[in-house]
Scaffold this motif. Structure first.
Motif, short mmCIF file in Angstrom:
data_model
loop_
_atom_site.label_atom_id
_atom_site.label_comp_id
_atom_site.label_asym_id
_atom_site.label_seq_id
_atom_site.Cartn_x
_atom_site.Cartn_y
_atom_site.Cartn_z
N SER A 56 2.04 5.75 -6.51
CA SER A 56 1.36 5.65 -7.80
C SER A 56 1.53 4.28 -8.44
O SER A 56 1.14 4.09 -9.59
CB SER A 56 1.88 6.72 -8.75
N MET A 57 2.15 3.34 -7.74
CA MET A 57 2.37 2.02 -8.31
C MET A 57 2.26 0.96 -7.21
O MET A 57 2.68 1.20 -6.07
CB MET A 57 3.75 1.96 -8.97
N CYS A 58 1.69 -0.20 -7.58
CA CYS A 58 1.59 -1.32 -6.66
C CYS A 58 2.10 -2.59 -7.34
O CYS A 58 1.95 -2.75 -8.56
CB CYS A 58 0.13 -1.55 -6.24
N THR A 59 2.68 -3.46 -6.57
CA THR A 59 3.13 -4.75 -7.08
C THR A 59 2.57 -5.85 -6.19
O THR A 59 2.39 -5.67 -4.98
CB THR A 59 4.65 -4.84 -7.10
N LEU A 60 2.31 -6.99 -6.79
CA LEU A 60 1.86 -8.16 -6.07
C LEU A 60 2.31 -9.40 -6.83
O LEU A 60 2.84 -9.30 -7.94
CB LEU A 60 0.34 -8.16 -5.88
#
Length: 599
Positions: A106-110
């Protein structure tokens, strides 16, 4: 420090999110940027301070997310990890990454950064898609990323080319993607269709705010379909490379929508934009497109064309010079550009010289031989060239059949030749129409030197096709906006006024002037035989030239020294006058013999 950043990420993931919209809200002190699905976000990146971006509260029915970031002309890097690698990152002005979500994720980082010395204004948006939607760039075999949703754009003076990787069918979380090349049936990616769209920014708008605002209309599928112009639809068997005519100084945004016709679903690639010029170039950048040589050339050309528009038929020799200038200048410019590498300014000067020679030659041919049909053929071909260019510009240019050079040039030439053939029975009307239409169009070309107008591409597209062998594959769409409507109205007003004025003024007059050489010869014979004509006593031209040269020589001769001068003695007859006598007459000169006999 790294532990603190992880704790901050965990806290942000646990809090309820608020849609950021298009607001510039970010926690710069912590180096974090928070995004929401489907919401645009403005922010600035600085070289010493890379940013971590987080996207949270992703719905469970979302299969993959495309995160895209845009800037006007400064490059930005977007990466899956802090270590920037070609296979996990993208750098440019319009870049995006595809996040294939795992089950329960439910979460993405970049990570975002820039290597530019100046701060970079960016706009970004994450877009979500379901398992039924096709995956843009899912079958990439050409570029570095495994799944590449980006559009790669290249441009030169003639054409702008876009490339993109083929898409794949959608799939659910936690499952393997469908194979790309195991089959070509309906259950494979070969059923997908690609719609290529083109969107024009307002003319002469080079602002960063304007670009980022209009990019919002080209990010999602519904907005793209509603606002942009669909140029072509490609199948999976076609090459994923499309060419367009370069519009120098005109902002254009391109995007591709991939459709699954069986499931009636679609997805958009990351849009790409170009101005076909450089913002950072020292000379010839986007802010100063018009060269001084171009402005001088087309300004003088427009002044002559404006005179021809209203007085061309009356001043027949001036019009012939104008027509000969166009003929010789056009072909000479093509020849010198294709065969040499001379700089543009030098080519333009040589073209002006060659055009002038062509104009003088056509006037001399008319003066000596007086062949009206030959001169009117040249006049009609120039008008036919303009009419044929207008037809391909407005109607025929983008038809697939005319992407073949042979078909194009044969059709173009037939239309150009047809015009003088149709008007062969009314040569004066043909001549006046050419004066009005061609003369007034020269004013349009002069406008383009100072202010962009799409109407200049009427003839510029033909010139590009003659100069570049690959231009035949380019789509030649251009914007038609407020400036173009105004300049089109000016062109039409000048053309109608010039044609009407010349038709009314020439009513009742001879259609064309007589043969100049015959008139000159007849006048010369009249002067030779007519003694009472004052011009009869004028010395021949050769004697007059010798006389003037003699006077010029006298100016450089030394003066004689001052002093006593001996007068010349003239050899004159002497007259003897005898002494007068009574009852005799006095005779003088020749009558002296008579007087002596009388005495």
């Amino acid at each position: 420090m790294g532990l603190l950043r992880l704790l901050v990420l965990a806290v942000l993931a646990s809090k309820p999110g608020v849609a950021g919209g298009a607001e510039t809200v970010g926690n710069s002190s912590e180096g974090l940027l928070e995004f929401s699905v489907g919401k645009f976000r403005y922010f600035k990146l600085n070289r010493p301070f890379p940013e971590d971006a987080i996207l949270r509260h992703i719905s469970s029915n979302v299969s993959f997310i495309i995160f895209q970031i845009h800037s006007q002309y400064q490059n930005t890097t977007i990466s899956f990890s802090k270590t920037v690698l070609p296979s996990t990152s993208g750098t440019g002005t319009d870049k995006g990454l595809v996040f294939i979500l795992r089950p329960e994720q439910s979460m993405c980082t970049l990570y975002l950064q820039t290597l530019d010395a100046e701060p970079v204004q960016n706009m970004a948006i994450p877009l979500s898609y379901s398992e039924r939607d096709p995956v843009p760039g899912g079958c990439n075999l050409e570029f570095d990323l495994d799944i590449d949703p980006n559009i790669y754009l290249e441009y030169n003076f003639f054409e702008t080319t876009i490339k993109f990787a083929p898409a794949n069918l959608g799939y659910a979380r936690g499952t393997n993607p469908p194979p790309c090349d195991t089959g070509t049936g309906r259950d494979s990616r070969w059923r997908l269709l690609y719609d290529v769209y083109q969107y024009f920014l307002p003319e002469n708008d080079l602002t960063e705010e304007g670009l980022l605002k209009h990019l919002q209309r080209m990010a999602e599928v519904p907005q793209v379909q509603a606002n942009a112009l669909k140029v072509v639809t490609l199948t999976a068997n076609d090459k994923t490379t499309i060419s367009f005519s370069s519009l120098r100084g005109q902002g254009v945004i391109y995007n591709v929508v991939v459709r699954d016709p069986f499931l009636n679903t679609s997805a958009a690639y990351v849009p790409a934009h170009t101005y076909a010029c450089s913002f950072e170039a020292v000379a010839g950048n986007c802010s100063s497109l018009g060269r001084v040589s171009t402005k001088v050339f087309f300004t003088l050309f427009a002044l002559l064309g404006l005179f021809i528009c209203f007085f061309g038929h009356r001043f027949w020799k001036t019009e012939l010079f104008f027509i000969g200038f166009i003929f010789m200048g056009f072909f000479f410019y093509i020849l010198i550009t294709r065969l040499t590498l001379i700089k543009y300014d030098v080519r333009l000067i040589l073209t002006a010289v060659a055009g002038s020679i062509g104009g003088i030659f056509l006037v001399a041919a008319w003066w000596r031989f007086g062949i009206l049909l030959l001169c009117m053929l040249c006049v009609g071909l120039v008008l036919g060239f303009l009419i044929s260019s207008v037809m391909f510009f407005a109607l025929l240019g983008n038809l697939k059949i005319f992407h073949d050079d042979g078909v194009f040039w044969v059709t173009f030439s037939c239309i150009a030749v047809l015009i003088p053939v149709v008007f062969m029975g009314c040569l004066r009307i043909l001549n006046i129409m050419t004066c009005g239409l061609v003369g007034s169009y020269s004013v349009v070309l002069a406008f383009d030197s100072y202010l962009y107008t799409s109407l200049s591409h009427i003839t510029l597209n033909v010139l590009k096709r003659a100069l570049n062998m690959d231009f035949h594959r380019a789509f030649t769409n251009v914007p038609f906006q407020t400036n173009d409507f105004i300049i089109l109205a000016v062109w039409g007003m000048l053309a109608v006024s010039g044609i009407t004025l010349q038709i009314r003024r020439e009513r009742g007059r001879p259609f064309f002037p007589p043969h100049p050489y015959k008139l000159w010869k007849r006048e010369r014979e009249r002067r030779v035989t007519n003694v009472l004509d004052p011009s009869y006593h004028i010395p021949p031209l050769r004697e007059r030239l010798y006389g003037r040269l003699a006077r010029i020589k006298e100016l450089f001769q030394k003066e004689q020294p001052a002093g006593e001068r001996t007068p010349l003695l003239l050899n004159l007859p002497v007259f003897i006058i005898p002494r007068p006598q009574q009852n005799s007459t006095v005779s003088v000169g020749l009558n002296s013999d008579t007087s002596e006999s009388n005495s």
